[in-house]
Design an enzyme around this catalytic site. Structure first.
Site, PDB file in Angstrom:
ATOM      1  N   TYR A 144       0.820  -1.209   0.000  1.00  0.00           N
ATOM      2  CA  TYR A 144       0.000   0.000   0.000  1.00  0.00           C
ATOM      3  C   TYR A 144       0.854   1.260   0.000  1.00  0.00           C
ATOM      4  O   TYR A 144       0.479   2.270  -0.584  1.00  0.00           O
ATOM      5  CB  TYR A 144      -0.916   0.038   1.237  1.00  0.00           C
ATOM      6  CG  TYR A 144      -2.241  -0.651   1.078  1.00  0.00           C
ATOM      7  CD1 TYR A 144      -2.309  -1.984   0.688  1.00  0.00           C
ATOM      8  CD2 TYR A 144      -3.426   0.025   1.338  1.00  0.00           C
ATOM      9  CE1 TYR A 144      -3.531  -2.621   0.558  1.00  0.00           C
ATOM     10  CE2 TYR A 144      -4.651  -0.602   1.209  1.00  0.00           C
ATOM     11  CZ  TYR A 144      -4.704  -1.926   0.828  1.00  0.00           C
ATOM     12  OH  TYR A 144      -5.915  -2.536   0.704  1.00  0.00           O
ATOM     13  N   ASP A 228      -2.931 -18.201   0.219  1.00  0.00           N
ATOM     14  CA  ASP A 228      -3.938 -18.851  -0.642  1.00  0.00           C
ATOM     15  C   ASP A 228      -4.649 -19.963   0.122  1.00  0.00           C
ATOM     16  O   ASP A 228      -5.864 -20.121   0.050  1.00  0.00           O
ATOM     17  CB  ASP A 228      -3.313 -19.359  -1.960  1.00  0.00           C
ATOM     18  CG  ASP A 228      -2.026 -20.135  -1.763  1.00  0.00           C
ATOM     19  OD1 ASP A 228      -1.467 -20.121  -0.644  1.00  0.00           O
ATOM     20  OD2 ASP A 228      -1.558 -20.769  -2.730  1.00  0.00           O
ATOM     21  N   ASP A 252      -6.262  -7.136   3.959  1.00  0.00           N
ATOM     22  CA  ASP A 252      -7.394  -6.461   3.319  1.00  0.00           C
ATOM     23  C   ASP A 252      -8.328  -7.504   2.715  1.00  0.00           C
ATOM     24  O   ASP A 252      -9.542  -7.474   2.911  1.00  0.00           O
ATOM     25  CB  ASP A 252      -6.876  -5.512   2.229  1.00  0.00           C
ATOM     26  CG  ASP A 252      -8.017  -4.805   1.506  1.00  0.00           C
ATOM     27  OD1 ASP A 252      -8.948  -4.347   2.192  1.00  0.00           O
ATOM     28  OD2 ASP A 252      -7.979  -4.739   0.267  1.00  0.00           O
ATOM     29  N   ASP A 256     -12.069  -9.150   4.339  1.00  0.00           N
ATOM     30  CA  ASP A 256     -13.351  -9.084   3.629  1.00  0.00           C
ATOM     31  C   ASP A 256     -13.978 -10.474   3.502  1.00  0.00           C
ATOM     32  O   ASP A 256     -15.186 -10.637   3.620  1.00  0.00           O
ATOM     33  CB  ASP A 256     -13.186  -8.478   2.226  1.00  0.00           C
ATOM     34  CG  ASP A 256     -13.566  -7.003   2.204  1.00  0.00           C
ATOM     35  OD1 ASP A 256     -13.429  -6.345   3.262  1.00  0.00           O
ATOM     36  OD2 ASP A 256     -13.994  -6.505   1.156  1.00  0.00           O
TER      37      ASP A 256
HETATM   38  C1  IPM Z   1     -10.386  -1.434   4.134  1.00  0.00           C
HETATM   39  C2  IPM Z   1     -10.666  -0.794   2.808  1.00  0.00           C
HETATM   40  C3  IPM Z   1      -9.511   0.151   2.460  1.00  0.00           C
HETATM   41  C4  IPM Z   1      -8.248  -0.660   2.355  1.00  0.00           C
HETATM   42  C5  IPM Z   1      -9.738   0.989   1.188  1.00  0.00           C
HETATM   43  C6  IPM Z   1     -11.063   1.731   1.251  1.00  0.00           C
HETATM   44  C7  IPM Z   1      -8.609   1.920   0.925  1.00  0.00           C
HETATM   45  O1  IPM Z   1     -10.850  -1.757   1.835  1.00  0.00           O
HETATM   46  O2  IPM Z   1     -10.278  -0.709   5.144  1.00  0.00           O
HETATM   47  O3  IPM Z   1     -10.252  -2.657   4.181  1.00  0.00           O
HETATM   48  O4  IPM Z   1      -7.956  -1.217   1.295  1.00  0.00           O
HETATM   49  O5  IPM Z   1      -7.532  -0.766   3.342  1.00  0.00           O
HETATM   50 MG    MG Z   2     -10.823  -3.750   2.537  1.00  0.00          MG
END
Ligand code: IPM
Ligand code: MG
Length: 366
Positions: A144, A228, A252, A256
């Site tokens: 990042y 993975d 990240d 999710d």
């Molecule tokens: C998160 C989001 C952020 C990230 C984005 C919105 C920049 O996806 O907080 O997980 O990638 O960290």
């Molecule tokens: Mg995210």
């Protein structure tokens, strides 16, 4: 009377609605517990673009810098989607906030109450007791933020873009320490996730985590997993994890995945802890729900306020050391939901309530 000084950054769409819900809960517990709330609101995200011409204005940074913690709503949405990627609310507000305050440790609880297993896309028999795991994501390093980062047109006319994945041993050690603390508060099992079969940064990651845990936390059971495989294992049997720790981009993605298997985003909180301590001798931190701004339901009193309320609880726990008060809020949310008072996202066809009724039910449980 202990005073809790925090910045309130509601953001866009449902952000302000769920934020005012969380503030109502905080005001209620403050009266009960004799705490003084001292909060200042500031613009962030699209709201700040509209009013100040930028997603993270100086004035907002100043409010945050003067506080002991940040309670964050959510930012972004269709209104600002036409802006160049670098100016979009998410990227132009969240990433600089993380970097500015060195919020290097992102703690994301993956919690699904057994009563809500229907909300998960996983078969209920795989998660008979719900889900209870924690993701610790490194948040200020890796691909990042690594340099160089560029897009160049080459002499032959082709276009080349570069992102750089960088980690220092010291950055890996400090996130490992956060993971150790989290694992010690739970089942003492820590899984470090990397891609050490391919990436140099992951080779350093694995060695550093191993050495650090061996030297500082021999009481923990440490395992390692390739990313993975971790993605697969999360979908197969999430509760095999207790706490897992990983670098920024892997975290990240995995967080999710964790969020979706835990059902509604409306229930998930997160804490991003900083490297510096606040005036309470606790980590300065930013607390935000895992979900987004949900433009489709904004302004309709439909949003689930639980994630924002649970994020406020995390703020009390980590930045103000009020573990018992945080636990009381968490228990009240849980009782409310399990007793059947639910917003539409977790009602599964049964009658649902709006945001305000949800907050009132939670306050009653308190
Ligand atoms: C998160 C989001 C952020 C990230 C984005 C919105 C920049 O996806 O907080 O997980 O990638 O960290
Ligand atoms: Mg995210």
């Amino acid at each position: 009377m202990p005073s809790l000084k925090f910045a309130v950054l509601p953001g866009d769409y449902i952000g302000p609605e769920v934020m005012s819900a969380a503030l109502r809960v905080l005001e209620h517990v403050a009266r009960q517990e004799n705490l003084q709330l001292d909060w200042t609101e500031a613009d962030v995200g699209g709201a700040a673009i509209d009013r100040h011409g930028q997603a993270l204005p100086e004035s907002t940074l100043k409010v945050c810098a003067e506080a002991d913690a940040i309670l964050f709503g959510s930012v972004g949405g269709p209104k600002w989607e036409k802006l160049p990627p670098k100016e979009q609310p998410e990227r132009a507000a969240l990433l600089p906030l993380r970097k500015h305050f060195t919020l290097f440790a992102n703690v994301r609880p993956g919690l699904l109450y057994p009563e809500l297993t229907d909300a998960s896309p996983l078969k209920s028999e795989r998660i008979p007791d719900g889900i209870d795991i924690v993701c610790i994501r490194e948040l200020t390093g890796g691909i990042y933020f690594g340099q160089p980062k560029s897009t160049t047109t080459l002499p032959d006319g082709d276009i080349e873009a570069i992102d750089t994945m960088v980690y220092r041993k010291s950055e890996i050690e400090r996130i490992t320490q956060v993971a150790i603390t989290a694992a010690r508060a739970r089942k003492r099992r820590l899984c470090s996730v990397d891609k050490a079969n391919v990436l140099e940064t992951s080779v350093l990651w694995r060695k550093t985590v191993s050495d650090y845990v061996a030297a500082n936390a021999p009481d923990l059971t440490l395992t390692h997993m390739y990313v993975d495989n971790a993605a697969m294992q999360l979908a197969r049997d999430p509760n095999q994890f207790d706490v897992f720790v990983t670098e920024n981009m892997f975290g990240d993605i995995l967080s999710d995945e964790m969020a979706v298997i835990c059902g509604s985003l409306g229930m998930l909180s997160s804490a991003s802890l900083g490297a510096r301590n606040n005036s309470h001798g606790r980590p300065f931190g930013l607390y935000e729900p895992a979900g987004g701004t949900a433009p489709d339901i904004a302004g309709k009193n439909l949003a689930n306020p639980c994630a924002q309320i649970l994020s406020a609880a995390l703020m009390l726990r980590y930045s103000f050391g009020l573990d018992a008060v945080a636990a009381r809020i968490e228990a009240a949310v849980r009782r409310t939901v399990t007793a059947g008072t639910r917003t539409g996202d977790i009602a599964f066809g049964r009658p649902s309530v709006g945001t305000t009724a949800m907050v009132e039910a939670i306050i009653k449980q308190l």
